[in-house]
Design an enzyme around this catalytic site. Structure first.
Site, PDB file in Angstrom:
ATOM      1  N   ARG A 163     -35.237  13.915 -30.645  1.00  0.00           N
ATOM      2  CA  ARG A 163     -35.877  14.133 -31.624  1.00  0.00           C
ATOM      3  C   ARG A 163     -36.181  12.598 -32.384  1.00  0.00           C
ATOM      4  O   ARG A 163     -37.222  12.102 -32.605  1.00  0.00           O
ATOM      5  CB  ARG A 163     -35.167  14.711 -32.812  1.00  0.00           C
ATOM      6  CG  ARG A 163     -35.371  16.487 -32.637  1.00  0.00           C
ATOM      7  CD  ARG A 163     -34.495  17.088 -33.593  1.00  0.00           C
ATOM      8  NE  ARG A 163     -34.709  18.728 -33.347  1.00  0.00           N
ATOM      9  CZ  ARG A 163     -33.960  19.563 -33.911  1.00  0.00           C
ATOM     10  NH1 ARG A 163     -32.633  19.224 -34.309  1.00  0.00           N
ATOM     11  NH2 ARG A 163     -34.386  20.816 -33.686  1.00  0.00           N
ATOM     12  N   ASP A 220     -30.636  15.927 -31.096  1.00  0.00           N
ATOM     13  CA  ASP A 220     -30.868  15.215 -32.424  1.00  0.00           C
ATOM     14  C   ASP A 220     -31.644  13.997 -31.941  1.00  0.00           C
ATOM     15  O   ASP A 220     -32.508  13.292 -32.551  1.00  0.00           O
ATOM     16  CB  ASP A 220     -29.950  15.112 -33.221  1.00  0.00           C
ATOM     17  CG  ASP A 220     -29.462  16.374 -33.761  1.00  0.00           C
ATOM     18  OD1 ASP A 220     -29.720  17.005 -34.754  1.00  0.00           O
ATOM     19  OD2 ASP A 220     -28.320  17.067 -33.027  1.00  0.00           O
ATOM     20  N   HIS A 226     -23.576  17.837 -35.889  1.00  0.00           N
ATOM     21  CA  HIS A 226     -24.795  18.292 -35.420  1.00  0.00           C
ATOM     22  C   HIS A 226     -25.068  18.976 -36.679  1.00  0.00           C
ATOM     23  O   HIS A 226     -24.909  20.098 -36.874  1.00  0.00           O
ATOM     24  CB  HIS A 226     -24.730  19.223 -34.247  1.00  0.00           C
ATOM     25  CG  HIS A 226     -26.129  20.005 -34.189  1.00  0.00           C
ATOM     26  ND1 HIS A 226     -27.130  19.390 -33.738  1.00  0.00           N
ATOM     27  CD2 HIS A 226     -26.366  21.064 -34.099  1.00  0.00           C
ATOM     28  CE1 HIS A 226     -28.158  20.195 -33.775  1.00  0.00           C
ATOM     29  NE2 HIS A 226     -27.479  21.387 -33.874  1.00  0.00           N
ATOM     30  N   ARG A 264     -26.040  25.413 -41.402  1.00  0.00           N
ATOM     31  CA  ARG A 264     -25.221  25.630 -40.284  1.00  0.00           C
ATOM     32  C   ARG A 264     -23.943  26.286 -40.297  1.00  0.00           C
ATOM     33  O   ARG A 264     -23.393  26.917 -39.893  1.00  0.00           O
ATOM     34  CB  ARG A 264     -25.255  24.551 -39.164  1.00  0.00           C
ATOM     35  CG  ARG A 264     -26.648  24.346 -38.675  1.00  0.00           C
ATOM     36  CD  ARG A 264     -26.386  23.272 -37.706  1.00  0.00           C
ATOM     37  NE  ARG A 264     -27.683  22.877 -37.110  1.00  0.00           N
ATOM     38  CZ  ARG A 264     -28.569  21.647 -37.218  1.00  0.00           C
ATOM     39  NH1 ARG A 264     -28.155  20.936 -38.265  1.00  0.00           N
ATOM     40  NH2 ARG A 264     -29.711  21.442 -36.770  1.00  0.00           N
TER      41      ARG A 264
END
Length: 317
Positions: free
Chosen positions: A155, A152, A179, A92
């Site tokens: 998840r 997240d 993140h 990222r």
């Protein structure tokens, strides 16, 4: 309660993520009016047409869009998904440079047409871009924040619920921090119902081991890479989680969510955007300062902050 009447959401970026945010918000009836904005005229007009064709079956009345920024006028919430997307094997943070440039040029334009909006940054790396967006815009930190680890956390709860034999809503656990690669679960505060995570035990579902929890945390952290490798992008779940954040703002819910704001002396972290449990309402997002961390978790939070400061430093002014 300050529920916003006649609410308007603008989604910036009509790629797979932005279109999924608009689609999720339409189906869920997250806002009364939805606008989709992108510089690619043909793409955005096609997406809007496709979405509009289904409005007989959705909870929201209308969708407009186009490549003129005026479509965002009067927005209460602006969700920013515009930017280069993460390629397989790319981190990222490698995206940071390109997307920082996009945010820097776009924020002032958006503020002109939507000066009172709450801004939610979804483009990655969302934590670093939130710091830049806040600096460029001069908005108070609560009005420009990232979707952070809301996805997240979803998840994580899904995986824990499956293993523990309960519904996702009965799992109270958060992923916090960046993140990205330095994120971590707040295991010290995680419960299933009221039971601390390590004490949970029901027939057919024995106790979790520390190794098992660690493996789950790694799975959650790397989930996006797995999805990107298989289908090129993550879009449905981030679309849904973004729509959920939008609802918390527009309905003035004061919902607790791990979004990422620029922190000010939060357990010693300052000037970095990291996800911590925050109260999300019509005024934006405010970190919950009384959130407690174990000594080890505080070290991990500061490690996350240091990693992001490093990325930020490479981007210049």
């Amino acid at each position: 309660m300050e529920i916003i009447e006649n609410s308007k959401l603008t989604v910036v970026g009509a790629g797979s993520v932005g279109s999924s945010v608009a689609y999720a918000a339409l189906i869920r009836g997250s806002a009364r009016h939805i606008a989709l904005y992108d510089v690619a005229t043909e793409k955005v007009e096609a997406e809007v047409l496709d979405l509009a064709h289904g409005t007989q079956f959705t909870g929201t009345s209308d969708i407009i869009g186009g490549s003129d920024i005026s479509v965002a006028a009067g927005s209460h919430v602006v969700v920013i998904t515009a930017g280069a997307k993460q390629k397989p094997g790319q981190t990222r943070t490698e995206l940071a440079e390109v997307n920082a440039g996009i945010i820097r040029s776009m924020m002032p334009q958006l503020l002109e047409v939507a000066p009172h909006a709450v801004y939610v940054i979804v483009t990655n790396p969302c934590d670093v871009l939130t710091v830049i967006a806040q600096e460029v815009s001069g908005l108070p930190p609560e009005r420009v924040f990232a979707s952070g680890t809301v996805l997240d956390t979803s998840r994580l709860r899904w995986k824990l619920a499956e293993r523990a034999g309960v519904s996702t809503g009965s799992v109270h656990a958060h992923i916090v921090g960046e993140h990205g690669d330095t994120e971590f679960p707040l295991w010290s505060r995680a419960t299933i119902g009221t039971v601390p995570i390590l004490d949970w035990e029901v027939p057919g579902h024995p106790r979790f081991t520390l190794e098992e929890l660690q493996a789950i945390a790694v799975d959650v952290r790397d989930a996006a890479y797995k999805v990107i490798q298989g289908k090129g992008a993550t879009n449905y779940a981030i679309g849904l989680s973004s729509a959920r954040i939008v609802e918390a703002i527009l309905r003035d819910e004061h919902a607790v969510m791990p979004v990422s704001t620029v922190l000010r002396d939060f357990h010693g972290v300052d000037g970095v955007a990291l996800s911590v449990p925050s109260i999300v309402s019509a005024t934006g997002a405010v970190p919950i300062r009384s959130t407690s961390f174990s000594t080890e978790e505080l070290d991990l939070l500061r490690h996350s902050a240091t990693a992001l400061e490093g990325v930020r430093a490479t981007l210049g002014a």
